[in-house]
Design an enzyme around this catalytic site. Structure first.
Site, mmCIF file in Angstrom:
data_model
loop_
_atom_site.group_PDB
_atom_site.id
_atom_site.type_symbol
_atom_site.label_atom_id
_atom_site.label_comp_id
_atom_site.label_asym_id
_atom_site.label_seq_id
_atom_site.Cartn_x
_atom_site.Cartn_y
_atom_site.Cartn_z
ATOM 1 N N ARG A 41 0.810 -1.227 0.000
ATOM 2 C CA ARG A 41 0.000 0.000 0.000
ATOM 3 C C ARG A 41 0.842 1.276 0.000
ATOM 4 N NH1 ARG A 41 -2.795 -2.292 4.389
ATOM 5 N NH2 ARG A 41 -2.513 -0.346 5.507
ATOM 6 N N ASN A 42 2.158 1.140 -0.012
ATOM 7 C CA ASN A 42 3.004 2.333 -0.107
ATOM 8 C C ASN A 42 2.854 2.885 -1.523
ATOM 9 O OD1 ASN A 42 5.417 4.077 -0.481
ATOM 10 N ND2 ASN A 42 5.840 3.381 1.609
ATOM 11 N N ARG A 43 2.735 4.194 -1.628
ATOM 12 C CA ARG A 43 2.484 4.830 -2.932
ATOM 13 C C ARG A 43 3.746 5.290 -3.643
ATOM 14 N NH1 ARG A 43 -1.808 7.487 -0.185
ATOM 15 N NH2 ARG A 43 -0.216 7.846 1.375
ATOM 16 N N PHE A 44 4.930 4.945 -3.129
ATOM 17 C CA PHE A 44 6.163 5.418 -3.749
ATOM 18 C C PHE A 44 6.287 4.975 -5.205
ATOM 19 C CE2 PHE A 44 10.588 4.974 -4.997
ATOM 20 C CZ PHE A 44 11.030 6.271 -4.794
ATOM 21 N N THR A 148 4.863 8.792 1.485
ATOM 22 C CA THR A 148 4.144 7.847 0.634
ATOM 23 C C THR A 148 3.655 6.633 1.420
ATOM 24 O OG1 THR A 148 6.184 6.683 0.029
ATOM 25 C CG2 THR A 148 5.498 8.527 -1.392
#
Length: 184
Positions: A41-44, A148
């Site tokens: 779920r990290n948006r990086f 993020t």
């Protein structure tokens, strides 16, 4: 649960890196997988797709190579600490061992901007690294960008992208351009 002594990941950059993205300390999923921004779920990685065309479906090694082709390097301010879980707030104060960022910046003179991924990374950079920087490195712009991390759920991907676009002047976007704009 007791806190664990954690060892961060190695710096991922090359001599062409113009942007250095600094996190605070990798989360548990990233440390376990030995991959930056490994939490699903990290948006990086979706951000890097939108900004410089990194293929989010590629393997980790290919994503790192694409990131480096775009002139982006990765590391963290903290190289070692004690922490329970993944949250920056759980880092045991006084246990932090800072990565040798002044030496890294001296060895990579092409770096033109430092981007702190989240408030904890920015605060740690200001506290421990900035005072130790030689004049040339101290003159680099330092951007405090929103995290993020999935813990920063109040920030949607499009909203994050709006702030992270500040990096565009320093990115080396390959032919074909960046990925599609983030969908909200």
């Amino acid at each position: 649960m007791t806190e664990t002594l954690l060892q961060g990941l190695a710096a991922q950059l090359n001599t062409q890196s113009r942007v250095l993205v600094l996190g605070s300390m990798p989360g548990m999923v990233s440390l376990h997988d030995a991959q930056y921004y490994a939490h699903p779920r990290n948006r990086f990685w979706p951000l890097m797709s939108a900004l410089c065309g990194v293929d989010v479906d590629a393997g980790y090694t290919q994503r790192l190579a694409q990131l480096q082709q775009a002139g982006v390097g990765l590391w963290d301010v903290i190289g070692q600490c004690r922490r329970t879980g993944s949250l920056d707030a759980a880092i045991v104060r006084g246990s932090e061992v800072v990565n040798p960022l002044p030496q890294l910046l001296a060895a990579h003179p092409a770096i033109a901007v430092i981007a702190c991924n989240g408030a904890a990374a920015h605060t740690a950079f200001q506290r421990w690294v900035q005072p130790a920087l030689p004049p040339l490195a101290a003159a680099l712009p330092v951007l405090a960008l929103p995290s993020t991390s999935p813990a920063n759920a109040a920030w949607s991907l499009p909203r994050l992208l709006q702030q992270w676009r500040q990096l565009q002047p320093w990115l080396q976007v390959p032919a074909g351009g960046a990925g599609q704009a983030a969908q909200g």
